[in-house]
Write an enzyme that holds these catalytic residues in place. Structure first.
Site, PDB file in Angstrom:
ATOM      1  N   THR A 241       9.508  -2.152   3.437  1.00 34.68           N
ATOM      2  CA  THR A 241       9.135  -3.506   3.831  1.00 34.68           C
ATOM      3  C   THR A 241       8.914  -3.555   5.340  1.00 34.68           C
ATOM      4  O   THR A 241       9.345  -2.655   6.063  1.00 34.68           O
ATOM      5  CB  THR A 241      10.239  -4.511   3.468  1.00 34.68           C
ATOM      6  OG1 THR A 241      11.329  -4.363   4.399  1.00 34.68           O
ATOM      7  CG2 THR A 241      10.764  -4.292   2.057  1.00 34.68           C
TER       8      THR A 241
ATOM      9  N   LYS B 137      10.499  -0.186  10.580  1.00 37.39           N
ATOM     10  CA  LYS B 137      10.961  -0.001  11.960  1.00 37.39           C
ATOM     11  C   LYS B 137      11.905  -1.105  12.407  1.00 37.39           C
ATOM     12  O   LYS B 137      12.610  -0.958  13.409  1.00 37.39           O
ATOM     13  CB  LYS B 137       9.744   0.054  12.899  1.00 37.39           C
ATOM     14  CG  LYS B 137       8.917   1.314  12.754  1.00 37.39           C
ATOM     15  CD  LYS B 137       7.705   1.309  13.638  1.00 37.39           C
ATOM     16  CE  LYS B 137       6.601   0.427  13.105  1.00 37.39           C
ATOM     17  NZ  LYS B 137       6.016   0.922  11.858  1.00 37.39           N
TER      18      LYS B 137
ATOM     19  N   ARG C 199       8.958 -11.382  -3.373  1.00 33.53           N
ATOM     20  CA  ARG C 199       8.930 -12.482  -4.343  1.00 33.53           C
ATOM     21  C   ARG C 199       9.765 -12.220  -5.590  1.00 33.53           C
ATOM     22  O   ARG C 199      10.412 -13.119  -6.101  1.00 33.53           O
ATOM     23  CB  ARG C 199       7.479 -12.752  -4.768  1.00 33.53           C
ATOM     24  CG  ARG C 199       6.577 -13.163  -3.614  1.00 33.53           C
ATOM     25  CD  ARG C 199       5.143 -13.327  -4.065  1.00 33.53           C
ATOM     26  NE  ARG C 199       4.606 -12.124  -4.679  1.00 33.53           N
ATOM     27  CZ  ARG C 199       4.184 -11.068  -3.998  1.00 33.53           C
ATOM     28  NH1 ARG C 199       4.258 -11.049  -2.675  1.00 33.53           N
ATOM     29  NH2 ARG C 199       3.715 -10.000  -4.618  1.00 33.53           N
TER      30      ARG C 199
ATOM     31  N   GLU D  51      -0.871  -2.478  10.456  1.00 38.52           N
ATOM     32  CA  GLU D  51       0.222  -3.284   9.932  1.00 38.52           C
ATOM     33  C   GLU D  51      -0.390  -4.454   9.155  1.00 38.52           C
ATOM     34  O   GLU D  51      -1.590  -4.725   9.288  1.00 38.52           O
ATOM     35  CB  GLU D  51       1.093  -3.807  11.081  1.00 38.52           C
ATOM     36  CG  GLU D  51       1.827  -2.728  11.864  1.00 38.52           C
ATOM     37  CD  GLU D  51       2.914  -2.064  11.046  1.00 38.52           C
ATOM     38  OE1 GLU D  51       3.579  -2.760  10.262  1.00 38.52           O
ATOM     39  OE2 GLU D  51       3.086  -0.836  11.187  1.00 38.52           O
TER      40      GLU D  51
ATOM     41  N   LYS E 260       8.463   2.006  18.246  1.00 40.97           N
ATOM     42  CA  LYS E 260       8.575   3.440  17.953  1.00 40.97           C
ATOM     43  C   LYS E 260       9.222   4.196  19.113  1.00 40.97           C
ATOM     44  O   LYS E 260      10.003   5.134  18.897  1.00 40.97           O
ATOM     45  CB  LYS E 260       7.195   4.014  17.648  1.00 40.97           C
ATOM     46  CG  LYS E 260       6.620   3.539  16.319  1.00 40.97           C
ATOM     47  CD  LYS E 260       5.210   4.068  16.088  1.00 40.97           C
ATOM     48  CE  LYS E 260       4.657   3.604  14.749  1.00 40.97           C
ATOM     49  NZ  LYS E 260       3.256   4.040  14.540  1.00 40.97           N
TER      50      LYS E 260
ATOM     51  N   ASN F 143       0.818  -1.218   0.000  1.00 40.39           N
ATOM     52  CA  ASN F 143       0.000   0.000   0.000  1.00 40.39           C
ATOM     53  C   ASN F 143       0.851   1.267   0.000  1.00 40.39           C
ATOM     54  O   ASN F 143       0.688   2.157  -0.828  1.00 40.39           O
ATOM     55  CB  ASN F 143      -0.933   0.003   1.214  1.00 40.39           C
ATOM     56  CG  ASN F 143      -2.075  -0.987   1.058  1.00 40.39           C
ATOM     57  OD1 ASN F 143      -2.487  -1.290  -0.055  1.00 40.39           O
ATOM     58  ND2 ASN F 143      -2.566  -1.503   2.165  1.00 40.39           N
TER      59      ASN F 143
ATOM     60  N   ASP G   8       4.331  -2.422  18.214  1.00 42.50           N
ATOM     61  CA  ASP G   8       4.617  -1.377  17.236  1.00 42.50           C
ATOM     62  C   ASP G   8       4.946  -0.064  17.952  1.00 42.50           C
ATOM     63  O   ASP G   8       5.897   0.635  17.592  1.00 42.50           O
ATOM     64  CB  ASP G   8       3.415  -1.207  16.309  1.00 42.50           C
ATOM     65  CG  ASP G   8       3.673  -0.181  15.219  1.00 42.50           C
ATOM     66  OD1 ASP G   8       4.676  -0.331  14.503  1.00 42.50           O
ATOM     67  OD2 ASP G   8       2.879   0.765  15.090  1.00 42.50           O
TER      68      ASP G   8
ATOM     69  N   GLY H 169      -1.636   5.698   7.701  1.00 44.77           N
ATOM     70  CA  GLY H 169      -2.216   5.894   6.379  1.00 44.77           C
ATOM     71  C   GLY H 169      -1.148   5.943   5.316  1.00 44.77           C
ATOM     72  O   GLY H 169      -0.064   6.478   5.538  1.00 44.77           O
TER      73      GLY H 169
ATOM     74  N   GLY I 166      -6.562   0.113   5.310  1.00 39.72           N
ATOM     75  CA  GLY I 166      -5.104   0.223   5.158  1.00 39.72           C
ATOM     76  C   GLY I 166      -4.441   0.979   6.292  1.00 39.72           C
ATOM     77  O   GLY I 166      -3.343   1.517   6.133  1.00 39.72           O
TER      78      GLY I 166
END
Length: 799
Positions: free
Chosen positions: A524, A548, A479, A636, A651, A448, A647, A769, A633
């Site tokens: 990623t 992160k 991939r 995660e 951070k 996204n 998460d 977002g 979206g």
């Protein structure tokens, strides 16, 4: 040029020429075979080869020692040992024995050839061996190949190709469905005598052959990956051009450029054949295309060049002579440059070693020329723009004793008594070429956020186009990858869908080969990919990261990345790893660099949990809101990564390390929003047990509402009184608290410092977002871009 002979050659034929450095060892022969195997099997393949490595120099030394039998024979024996070793290391035993036997016969015939003054037959041995050896190697790999001696078809008459005779003879040599491996550098004259085509004559052989077979492409494979704006061995900032106009290529060839030679372009002038220059050492690179008049791609402007000529001299002739500089160059097989007309005289520049030969030839034609006997060092500037002025360059060269200066609309040549110091040459390049810097962009992660980042990239390319080129050089996901020069940003999905699987060593090697500057954008969620950062940094990449995982690796691995950044003088911009597009890390950096001391950083660090706790009103199960956020979206890839609080924990560790605090993830006290046990198994396993989460959150929500408060998920990093305290937890705050009045998705960062204590500095905005995160990545990218633009605009004396 048109060949007035009907031919049966494929209109899609390719000609590939490989120079001596590309064939200097068994490994290089294998690499050339690899390149040929990758060509389109539907196109007829013609290959032109030079002698292996320094074989021609060795044969010239043998010719020079012709009268000294002992020296001559010792040199012959040494050459036989050297070349036999290449043969035996390249081929299987049976084929090697055949080729080695043929080599022995050729070398055994050298003494007689020297006696009979058949010197060109001696010089032909290197090319004949390359053609035979490469054709046998291709056969060994299951391909149909044949060695062809160019002297069996290539005819020249008074230094000019005899197209009719050559085409007819070549048709006799052509075999169907076969790779023809042709000797370069050698041909026959109209009397049938062996001749050579001069130094680097194999390039000329290739374009002659390209014209004869009406090739779609002729590729000159060499040891450099492009045609550069200057000698990259001397000028570190030399620009590798992906496209050069035909007219400028002819100018460069006339000036003795080491990549393009004086006669190379002539056979293809006026044809539809594409000429490519590529590196056999870096075949993945696209190289440089020499574009015929009228075929230039949109936006392909004239390029700027600085080139040097050593040990040259001047001839002056009366202007009414019928002999041209081009005619003399043809006779000498050396560049002859017409500088200017001075009154009634012409002034030509040519290699000093050829001056006496030139005078003798001109005298035979009753042309009187004056040679000033001075040996010069020349610097030539080919202009990208006819309006460019050289005032700054003239001033720079004043202290270096310019003896003559010749200028026209297309070029300027200074003649000096001695070579310029490298530092001055670099300054001259900086002043005159003024390249638009290009930043190579590699994007890892095409989900996204990655798709949004690439969508925004089109606008960024247009925005910076006048000052910097943003070149998309790779896109990859877990991939597959497309590793290619100048990927069309508007078509990256198609390119990636057609990409191949990749591995870390392949990607690192590709990054190493990319021209600097270059940046890898990591979008990623992969810790394994982040562990590759030291290798990427060593390959010359700056890093921009929304991942992160890299910033929160165990301390020892994190320090490896930091050490690599220092060692290779690279940057790591990771502002989107905490707060998406909110510039919290940049703000902390600025406060610290200005001398402030941070006492506490706290707030709401998860846009996902912010959205969930703002939206959750008890009207439906909490897990339904989680599903809504996932579909929008805002989470995660696995929403439990948000619900676990890890998460936010990561951070907080990001900010701690930004402040230079030595912490590990486990040092941060964590109260997850996710009930214990639900982090196990798959997302489907969690969904089957979601009522546990729903029940617990409903009870906490009801109790908080009854007390007039709201729920917020809060992170706190305290650095007061020499102690470090870090925690992440679900908290109840009053309706008038600063963390209560937020919009869904907001992140809030409360910074208390020496300067902002009683009234803390508060940063607030969307913290999740794809648009704001992609925008934050572009903000980091803009930092690098503006640094590059500033560096390019800086005077050379300050860089």
């Amino acid at each position: 040029m048109q060949i007035e002979v009907k031919q049966q050659f494929s209109p899609a034929a390719q000609v590939h020429k490989f120079g001596g450095s590309s064939l200097a060892s068994a490994q290089r022969f294998a690499a050339v075979a690899d390149i040929l195997q990758q060509q389109n099997p539907q196109q007829a393949l013609w290959v032109v080869v030079s002698a292996p490595g320094d074989t021609t120099d060795a044969l010239l030394a043998i010719i020079a020692a012709a009268e000294n039998i002992a020296v001559r024979d010792a040199a012959l024996n040494a050459l036989q040992v050297q070349l036999t070793a290449i043969v035996q290391q390249t081929l299987a035993a049976e084929a090697a024995a055949i080729v080695s036997g043929q080599l022995r016969q050729w070398l055994a015939a050298v003494p007689d050839a020297l006696v009979q003054q058949q010197l060109n037959d001696v010089l032909a041995i290197g090319e004949r061996l390359s053609a035979l050896l490469l054709s046998e190697l291709l056969k060994q790999r299951g391909l149909n190949a044949v060695a062809v001696d160019a002297r069996d078809f290539l005819r020249l008459k008074q230094h000019q190709p005899d197209w009719t005779a050559s085409a007819a003879l070549l048709a006799e040599q052509t075999q169907p469905d076969c790779i023809h491996v042709v000797t370069g550098y050698i041909a026959r004259d109209d009397k049938g005598h062996s001749i050579t085509l001069g130094r680097n004559g194999s390039d000329y052989s290739a374009t002659l052959l390209g014209a004869l077979v009406q090739a779609a492409e002729v590729t000159i494979w060499t040891d450099v990956k492009a045609i550069y704006s200057a000698d990259p061995r001397k000028v570190a900032s030399a620009v590798p051009y992906s496209q050069v106009s035909w007219q400028q290529a002819c100018q460069l060839a006339q000036l003795g450029n080491p990549v393009l030679h004086a006669r190379t372009l002539a056979p293809l002038t006026g044809t539809n054949t594409v000429l490519q220059v590529r590196s056999s050492y870096e075949p993945a690179q696209g190289g440089c295309c020499v574009v015929q008049p009228g075929l230039t791609e949109p936006g392909a402007a004239q390029q700027g060049f600085i080139t040097e000529l050593n040990d040259v001299t001047l001839l002056t002739l009366h202007q009414d002579t019928a002999i041209t500089a081009a005619r003399l160059a043809l006779e000498l097989q050396q560049p002859v440059i017409e500088l200017s007309q001075q009154g009634d005289n012409l002034c030509w520049l040519l290699p000093a070693a050829c001056a006496e030969q030139a005078l003798a030839w001109l005298a035979e034609l009753n042309v009187h020329a004056v040679w000033d006997t001075q040996r010069y060092y020349a610097v030539a500037w080919l202009k990208a723009d006819q309006t460019q002025q050289a005032a700054v360059a003239d001033q720079l060269l004043q202290q270096h004793a310019v003896l003559h200066r010749y200028e026209n609309a297309r070029q300027l040549i200074w003649l000096l008594g001695a070579p310029l110091p490298v530092a001055v040459l670099q300054q001259l390049h900086q002043q005159l070429i003024l390249p638009t810097p290009a930043l190579q962009l590699v994007v890892a992660g095409a989900g996204n956020v990655g798709a949004e980042f690439l969508s925004m990239l089109v606008t960024q390319q247009q925005r910076f186009a006048a000052k910097l080129k943003l070149n998309l050089a790779a896109v990859l996901n877990s991939r597959r990858a497309v590793l290619a020069d100048n990927i069309a940003v508007t078509d990256w999905q198609t390119a990636l869908a057609a990409g191949d699987s990749w591995h870390a060593e392949q990607l690192t090697a590709y990054l190493q080969a990319l021209p600097a500057p270059k940046v890898l954008v990591d979008i990623t969620p992969s810790s394994d990919f982040a562990r590759l950062y030291p290798a990427f940094i060593a390959a010359g990449c700056d890093i921009i990261s929304a991942n992160k995982q890299g910033v929160t690796l165990p301390g020892a691995e994190y320090q490896q990345i930091m050490q690599a950044l220092v060692q290779h003088q690279r940057q790591w911009l990771s502002n989107t790893t905490c707060g998406a597009g909110i510039p919290v890390q940049r703000t902390l950096q600025e406060l610290l660099s200005a001398g402030d001391q941070i006492a506490e950083v706290s707030g709401i660090f998860s846009g996902t949990l912010s959205w969930l706790l703002c939206q959750y009103d008890g009207s439906k199960p909490f897990s339904d809101f989680v599903l809504d956020a996932q579909q929008a979206g805002l989470t995660e890839p696995d929403p439990r990564d948000d619900l676990s609080g890890k998460d936010v924990q990561r951070k907080l560790l990001v900010l701690a390390r930004e402040l230079g605090v030595t912490l590990e993830l486990d040092d941060i006290k964590l109260q997850p929003l996710l009930p214990e046990g639900l982090e196990q198994g798959s997302w489907q396993d969690f969904w089957a047990q979601r009522d546990i989460l729903d029940t617990e959150l409903a009870a906490v929500f009801a109790a908080t509402k009854a007390q007039g408060g709201v729920l917020r998920y809060v992170a706190v990093l305290s650095l007061q009184h020499g102690k470090v305290r870090a925690s992440v937890s679900l908290q109840q705050v009053s309706q008038d608290h600063a963390l209560a009045a937020i919009a869904p998705c907001d992140n809030v960062f409360v910074i208390r410092s020496g300067w902002y204590n009683a009234n803390p500095l508060v940063l607030k905005g969307p913290g999740a977002g794809r648009v704001v995160t992609a925008g934050g990545l572009h903000a980091d990218l803009a930092v690098l871009i503006n640094q590059l633009i500033g560096k390019a605009a800086m005077p050379a004396s300050l860089t």
